[in-house]
Design an enzyme around this catalytic site. Sequence first.
Site, mmCIF file in Angstrom:
data_model
loop_
_atom_site.group_PDB
_atom_site.id
_atom_site.type_symbol
_atom_site.label_atom_id
_atom_site.label_comp_id
_atom_site.label_asym_id
_atom_site.label_seq_id
_atom_site.Cartn_x
_atom_site.Cartn_y
_atom_site.Cartn_z
ATOM 1 N N SER A 106 0.829 -1.198 0.000
ATOM 2 C CA SER A 106 0.000 0.000 0.000
ATOM 3 C C SER A 106 0.874 1.264 0.000
ATOM 4 O O SER A 106 1.692 1.448 -0.890
ATOM 5 C CB SER A 106 -0.965 -0.036 1.183
ATOM 6 N N ASP A 250 -2.266 6.109 -4.201
ATOM 7 C CA ASP A 250 -1.139 5.406 -3.593
ATOM 8 C C ASP A 250 -0.729 4.245 -4.505
ATOM 9 O O ASP A 250 -1.347 4.023 -5.549
ATOM 10 C CB ASP A 250 -1.494 4.960 -2.179
ATOM 11 N N ASP A 252 -1.103 1.040 -4.655
ATOM 12 C CA ASP A 252 -2.045 -0.019 -5.054
ATOM 13 C C ASP A 252 -3.422 0.519 -5.418
ATOM 14 O O ASP A 252 -4.353 -0.238 -5.662
ATOM 15 C CB ASP A 252 -2.147 -1.098 -3.971
ATOM 16 N N ASP A 254 -5.945 2.223 -3.933
ATOM 17 C CA ASP A 254 -7.179 2.146 -3.154
ATOM 18 C C ASP A 254 -7.415 3.407 -2.325
ATOM 19 O O ASP A 254 -8.426 3.514 -1.629
ATOM 20 C CB ASP A 254 -7.220 0.893 -2.268
#
Length: 460
Positions: A106, A250, A252, A254
């Site tokens: 993340s 970010d 990833d 999400d």
Amino acid sequence: MSLIKSISGIRGTIGGKVNDNLTPLDVVKFASAFGTWLQHRHHKKDITLIIGRDARISGQMVSSLVTATLQGLGIHVIDLGLSTTPTVEIMVPELKAEGGIILTASHNPKQWNALKLLNEKGEFISGENGAEVLALAESEDFNYAEVDDLGTYETRDDAFDIHIQQILELPMVDAEAIKARKFRIVLDAVNSTGGIAIPMLLDRLGCETVKLYCEPTGHFPHNPEPLKEHLGDICELVKKENADLGVVVDPDVDRLALIDEKGEMFGEEYTLVAVADYLLNHKNGVAVSNLSSSRALRDVAQKHDSSYFASAVGEVNVVNLMKEKNAVIGGEGNGGIIYPDLHYGRDSLVGIALFLTYLAKQDKTVSGLRAGYPAYFMGKKKIELTPEIDVDGLLTKMEKAYPTEEVSTVDGVKIDFENNWVHLRKSNTEPIIRIYTEARSQEEADRLADEMIAKINSLI
């Protein structure tokens, strides 16, 4: 020690010693545990699992280890390659797989990586399920397949197309209204997979994309957490390019942060607020966020004669409460949009599509839209305690110290005053109480936090 084993997965820094860092042996052990757990859950060895990864440097290595381990268990692997967390979540049920693994740490820096674990619905596994996986990893009670029963491996390159098409088919996404505005958008994807997926979405929506840090090299050009102090470059570029807005995700994809046309932060907390404002204007219902998210979401829900509920911190907890309340919209104040009409997971792509629809229909600038919301400011502090202090006992004392206020003990202690709030949560790993506050000014938010620290010290 930089290896963190939690109910939602395993994360750590690459290299170092086994059980201290995220080494190849740790990756294999944990992938074995999750694969074995899925086989037990579905009462068969012959299952399918989806994997995808963000662009961080260690991603290919970790992916190879996970893939080979799963095949060794007899599991069939479908590899999406460079992907996003929400894309993997969508593809698990789309391909009727029994589970999924997202390889991403993340917003953590580049030396980190992680395995995030999904059930057959493409949702993060529960705390109870996570504890079972951790127990399996500890016992190393694995039974690998013989040579004729090894799992198969295939790749898919259409996952982004499927994800985006599902977004465009949502009734609350108006692609034609967005196309008519011809938005010019600067995108900072921190050199990860958002740099692939989001331009594809924006192109389908008729937007012009100015790319900043969109090469998926995994070399993050700044701290990858999308906070104001890390985003000076895009704020300047939005003004220089005379863009309508900036979009930041970010690694990833999400978490979604927005920049207005003046190069100012829209406010990570207000991404969810704006999307909820749009959706609740068309359908009365329930909005959900966690206890540490802005009061602005509650205010917006009340404006639309809708209800607001707060869960414990953590995406799994938000999703559980959303399901319980049949929420129209939910998420977390860190820019995480969860839109259940698509799927129960934080998704920057659907967040962008819903926000742009609202912006187009309002015929306002981004700063004009932001000006219509109540102005709240948040503070985040912590108080370090000695190990022998009873942290739970201290929190109970804080709860009882405010008998006339609205107090929640769902997750630590949250005290709602008339014009501000404070949320006290203990750390799971060290003797620390984290103190989150929100008020009508930054000075007031910080003063409230200092007041709480003084109160805690008086009770020790």
